[in-house]
Write a protein that holds these residues in place. Sequence first.
Motif, short mmCIF file in Angstrom:
data_model
loop_
_atom_site.label_atom_id
_atom_site.label_comp_id
_atom_site.label_asym_id
_atom_site.label_seq_id
_atom_site.Cartn_x
_atom_site.Cartn_y
_atom_site.Cartn_z
N HIS A 19 -19.20 -20.28 26.93
CA HIS A 19 -18.66 -21.10 28.01
C HIS A 19 -17.38 -20.51 28.60
O HIS A 19 -17.23 -20.48 29.83
CB HIS A 19 -18.37 -22.52 27.49
CG HIS A 19 -17.98 -23.48 28.56
ND1 HIS A 19 -18.89 -24.05 29.41
CD2 HIS A 19 -16.76 -23.96 28.95
CE1 HIS A 19 -18.28 -24.84 30.28
NE2 HIS A 19 -16.97 -24.79 30.02
N VAL A 20 -16.47 -20.05 27.76
CA VAL A 20 -15.14 -19.65 28.23
C VAL A 20 -15.09 -18.19 28.67
O VAL A 20 -14.32 -17.84 29.56
CB VAL A 20 -14.08 -19.91 27.13
CG1 VAL A 20 -12.70 -19.45 27.58
CG2 VAL A 20 -14.04 -21.39 26.79
N LYS A 87 -5.16 -18.07 20.80
CA LYS A 87 -4.54 -17.04 19.98
C LYS A 87 -5.57 -16.16 19.30
O LYS A 87 -5.47 -14.92 19.32
CB LYS A 87 -3.63 -17.68 18.93
CG LYS A 87 -2.99 -16.67 17.98
CD LYS A 87 -2.11 -17.37 16.95
CE LYS A 87 -1.50 -16.36 15.97
NZ LYS A 87 -0.64 -17.04 14.95
N PHE A 88 -6.59 -16.78 18.71
CA PHE A 88 -7.52 -16.02 17.88
C PHE A 88 -8.78 -15.55 18.62
O PHE A 88 -9.39 -14.56 18.21
CB PHE A 88 -7.94 -16.85 16.67
CG PHE A 88 -6.85 -17.02 15.64
CD1 PHE A 88 -6.38 -15.94 14.92
CD2 PHE A 88 -6.27 -18.26 15.42
CE1 PHE A 88 -5.37 -16.08 13.99
CE2 PHE A 88 -5.26 -18.42 14.48
CZ PHE A 88 -4.80 -17.33 13.76
N TYR A 89 -9.17 -16.26 19.69
CA TYR A 89 -10.46 -15.94 20.29
C TYR A 89 -10.41 -15.69 21.79
O TYR A 89 -10.86 -14.65 22.27
CB TYR A 89 -11.48 -17.05 19.99
CG TYR A 89 -11.53 -17.43 18.54
CD1 TYR A 89 -11.92 -16.50 17.57
CD2 TYR A 89 -11.17 -18.71 18.11
CE1 TYR A 89 -11.96 -16.84 16.23
CE2 TYR A 89 -11.20 -19.04 16.77
CZ TYR A 89 -11.59 -18.11 15.83
OH TYR A 89 -11.61 -18.45 14.51
N PHE A 90 -9.89 -16.65 22.59
CA PHE A 90 -9.96 -16.53 24.04
C PHE A 90 -9.32 -15.24 24.53
O PHE A 90 -9.91 -14.45 25.26
CB PHE A 90 -9.30 -17.72 24.73
CG PHE A 90 -9.99 -19.03 24.52
CD1 PHE A 90 -11.32 -19.08 24.12
CD2 PHE A 90 -9.33 -20.23 24.72
CE1 PHE A 90 -11.96 -20.28 23.92
CE2 PHE A 90 -9.96 -21.44 24.53
CZ PHE A 90 -11.29 -21.47 24.14
N ILE A 206 -10.83 -20.07 36.76
CA ILE A 206 -12.11 -20.41 36.13
C ILE A 206 -11.94 -20.50 34.61
O ILE A 206 -12.42 -21.45 33.98
CB ILE A 206 -13.17 -19.35 36.49
CG1 ILE A 206 -13.49 -19.41 37.98
CG2 ILE A 206 -14.44 -19.54 35.66
CD1 ILE A 206 -14.34 -18.25 38.48
N VAL A 207 -11.25 -19.54 34.03
CA VAL A 207 -11.06 -19.51 32.58
C VAL A 207 -10.29 -20.74 32.11
O VAL A 207 -10.67 -21.39 31.12
CB VAL A 207 -10.34 -18.22 32.15
CG1 VAL A 207 -9.89 -18.30 30.69
CG2 VAL A 207 -11.25 -17.01 32.34
#
Length: 225
Positions: A19-20, A87-90, A206-207
């Motif tokens: 999704h992101v 922090k960890f993924y996006f 968008i993000v």
Amino acid sequence: NLIPADYNKSVVLAKIVKHVWMEAYDELCGINFLRVYIPKTIHLIGSPAYDKSGTMVLGTAEGGMKITLYNVNSLNVENINIEQLNKFYFKTMHHEFAHILHQTKNYDPAFDRITENAYIGSDWYMVGANRNAWQQGFVTSYAMSESREDFVENIAVYVTNTEDYWNNMLQNAGESGRALIKQKFEIVYSYMEQTWGINLDELRDIVLRRQDDIANGNVDLSIIE
């Protein structure tokens, strides 16, 4: 020494990644863009990884074929924390994908020369808080490791944070640091727009909207039975 990712948390993270990250590019560039450039394997690891200096590795990209995300088991599927996800993924997703883009079509080498004497390699963690890096012309401490990391950190930080965050960073960077960040970001912004047809302001909108979808519970993250 790494630990396998929990299945249920992997399902949730896969939906968040879709999704992101993936669908953000689909929305802006059309589905065929990612069909060409997205790595075919998203590798999830349960525990963090650490380099020789003892600093945590959040993700890696391997030749455009695979992206690895670590620390999956720290994800609290009952209480989604956007700050932790960022922090960890996006930021890691956009960071690693930006590596794939510049490895495919390189950016202007003038970028590397702007702060070429300030890169400190694996000692970047000794810089401490990002605020210290800002004043030296870098958007994060990790950006001080080498020019390629600096380049993709500009993209990742810009699209995963608000305009207020970016302006606050520039304000706290001081006159010298602010000038260096702006000089480098002009090359980054132009590269993404002229090489890939990606307007970073539009991508950021968008993000951030898609991040809010996750935070507000608008995306079904339920486990696949």
